[in-house]
Design an enzyme around this catalytic site. Sequence first.
Site, mmCIF file in Angstrom:
data_model
loop_
_atom_site.group_PDB
_atom_site.id
_atom_site.type_symbol
_atom_site.label_atom_id
_atom_site.label_comp_id
_atom_site.label_asym_id
_atom_site.label_seq_id
_atom_site.Cartn_x
_atom_site.Cartn_y
_atom_site.Cartn_z
ATOM 1 C CG ASP A 54 2.759 1.328 9.396
ATOM 2 O OD1 ASP A 54 2.321 2.164 10.202
ATOM 3 O OD2 ASP A 54 2.921 1.578 8.188
ATOM 4 N NE ARG B 153 0.017 10.453 9.419
ATOM 5 C CZ ARG B 153 -0.448 9.278 9.001
ATOM 6 N NH1 ARG B 153 -1.662 8.918 9.291
ATOM 7 N NH2 ARG B 153 0.316 8.467 8.295
ATOM 8 C CE LYS C 38 -1.902 1.633 3.999
ATOM 9 N NZ LYS C 38 -1.571 3.058 4.169
ATOM 10 C CG ASN C 39 2.480 2.664 3.534
ATOM 11 O OD1 ASN C 39 1.286 2.917 3.371
ATOM 12 N ND2 ASN C 39 3.015 2.497 4.730
ATOM 13 N NE ARG D 90 -6.823 3.992 5.642
ATOM 14 C CZ ARG D 90 -5.839 4.219 6.518
ATOM 15 N NH1 ARG D 90 -6.059 4.066 7.799
ATOM 16 N NH2 ARG D 90 -4.655 4.616 6.121
ATOM 17 C CB CYS E 172 -5.437 10.499 10.778
ATOM 18 S SG CYS E 172 -3.893 9.816 11.344
HETATM 19 C C1 UD1 Z 1 4.075 6.799 6.323
HETATM 20 C C2 UD1 Z 1 3.239 5.573 6.116
HETATM 21 C C3 UD1 Z 1 2.684 5.079 7.439
HETATM 22 C C4 UD1 Z 1 3.803 4.867 8.435
HETATM 23 C C5 UD1 Z 1 4.666 6.111 8.546
HETATM 24 C C6 UD1 Z 1 5.900 5.919 9.416
HETATM 25 C C7 UD1 Z 1 2.351 5.926 3.890
HETATM 26 C C8 UD1 Z 1 1.152 6.151 3.047
HETATM 27 N N1 UD1 Z 1 2.139 5.908 5.215
HETATM 28 O O1 UD1 Z 1 3.224 7.823 6.838
HETATM 29 O O2 UD1 Z 1 2.005 3.845 7.216
HETATM 30 O O3 UD1 Z 1 3.244 4.574 9.699
HETATM 31 O O4 UD1 Z 1 5.131 6.510 7.243
HETATM 32 O O5 UD1 Z 1 6.657 4.868 8.940
HETATM 33 O O6 UD1 Z 1 3.446 5.706 3.411
HETATM 34 N N2 UD1 Z 1 5.875 14.627 10.679
HETATM 35 C C9 UD1 Z 1 5.946 15.976 10.979
HETATM 36 N N3 UD1 Z 1 5.774 16.879 9.961
HETATM 37 C C10 UD1 Z 1 5.547 16.501 8.677
HETATM 38 C C11 UD1 Z 1 5.473 15.118 8.380
HETATM 39 C C12 UD1 Z 1 5.643 14.206 9.405
HETATM 40 O O7 UD1 Z 1 6.144 16.376 12.129
HETATM 41 O O8 UD1 Z 1 5.398 17.362 7.805
HETATM 42 C C13 UD1 Z 1 6.045 13.639 11.755
HETATM 43 C C14 UD1 Z 1 4.801 12.783 11.976
HETATM 44 O O9 UD1 Z 1 3.879 13.398 12.828
HETATM 45 C C15 UD1 Z 1 5.385 11.528 12.577
HETATM 46 C C16 UD1 Z 1 6.750 11.425 11.887
HETATM 47 O O10 UD1 Z 1 7.032 12.707 11.355
HETATM 48 O O11 UD1 Z 1 5.580 11.709 13.933
HETATM 49 C C17 UD1 Z 1 6.843 10.417 10.778
HETATM 50 O O12 UD1 Z 1 5.777 10.613 9.868
HETATM 51 P P1 UD1 Z 1 5.921 10.278 8.329
HETATM 52 O O13 UD1 Z 1 7.156 9.468 8.107
HETATM 53 O O14 UD1 Z 1 5.742 11.524 7.548
HETATM 54 O O15 UD1 Z 1 4.671 9.334 8.096
HETATM 55 P P2 UD1 Z 1 3.714 9.335 6.851
HETATM 56 O O16 UD1 Z 1 4.485 9.618 5.605
HETATM 57 O O17 UD1 Z 1 2.511 10.177 7.151
#
Ligand code: UD1
Length: 418
Positions: free
Chosen positions: A305, A121, A22-23, A397, A116
Amino acid sequence: MTKYLVAGGRRLSGTVQVHGAKNSVLPILAATLLSGGECVIENCPRLSDVAASIRILEHLGCQVVHRGGTVWVDASHPLRGDVPDELMREMRSSVIFLGAILARLGEGTISYPGGCELGPRPIDLHLKALRRLGAEVEERFGTLHCRTPVLTGCEIDLSIPSVGATENAILAACGARGTTTIVNAAREPEIVDLQRFLVTLGARVRGAGSSVITVEGGRPLHGGCFRVMGDRIVAATYLSAVAAAGGEAEISGVDYRHLATVTAALQEAGCRVSSEPDRIAIRAQGRLRGLRPIRTAPYPGFPTDAQAVLMAAMCTAEGATVFVENIFENRYRHVDELARMGADIRVEGRVAVVYGVPRLHGAPLHCTDLRGGAALAVAALGAEGESTISGLEHIRRGYEDLKGDLAALGADIRQTDT
Ligand code: UD1
């Protein structure tokens, strides 16, 4: 209401093939926008998040067909650059479309993804990266409007190795003039898959899998055919299910190297695990043993995850296991449901201590989020008696057919509509 009925206590055995990740497929579908041509994506799972991505692509003006495990995307037509609020809300990771829209059109509007089930997020790092590339970003009443006369290559230093921000930066950088270097990039295998797809389209992206990624932007891209990697989190779920229920199984269609921390934990718990390049065999006999602390971390650390599904298996281990969730604030919502089955888990902030109990018992359960939902199925398979699991929309999902795959391993799991 659709529910799973799970009769626990059966040993699992057999072979199951995991579907595409998925990711990986979500950013790849967004990346098809850059091709300006026809893309064929194979090993594409039938998930509600994939369906949501397809609706976004169609809204933007692409023609899309999803048949069997293959998605055809024709992105050759003139496109629009706005994603309406109702489509954004269907899937939190839809923010990944922003970088691709900007690279293709130089202008895009999306609604703010908000929080979420895992907690807030934030997308500040995504926006910072796009601004570094020259985009003007206006945030107003929950809407984000981004525009740029021209994107320009630059150095982007991420303060956290965010998966989504790394992907957004790569996608936007493909449309920028000159070279972009992303420092402290996320190293997840799904980013390597995105790089491979973009290279198939003619892009020059290097370094994915390490913390420095280089994109030489501004090249004309074209369509292409690509096969998505296997889903390592689905594999972690099925391995945890065998660990919880006992038995012997082979999980195929996944690169064992992507699961090194998960298989190491299962081995420490007493399972026998052997790996070949595209399959993992597991044998679980007798009671599991408690583990040294499991701390979730960016790849190659233990994946957040997989935290819930491993925790479900450790509920009946001999001794205690400490989990430390370092990625998301609110990722222990499955704990109250596991407690209904007799699990003894104490949560304080980011730490959960699981005191192993001899057995769990069946109970009426409700999914709180995607991986937490899968964890309930794992726990129910190892429990005595019957459980019902509702809230299956969360599971859809990320799992094409959780019930069918577990039934193929000999689990007594059925679906009812009441
Ligand atoms: C992706 C995965 C999700 C997985 C996560 C961490 C997808 C679709 N989803 O989510 O399944 O659990 O990686 O491996 O690929 N953060 C910030 N600011 C930002 C972006 C992120 O502070 O602009 C923080 C988030 O709150 C979190 C951390 O960074 O604490 C990691 O998040 P991130 O790696 O961005 O996760 P996703 O890409 O949303």
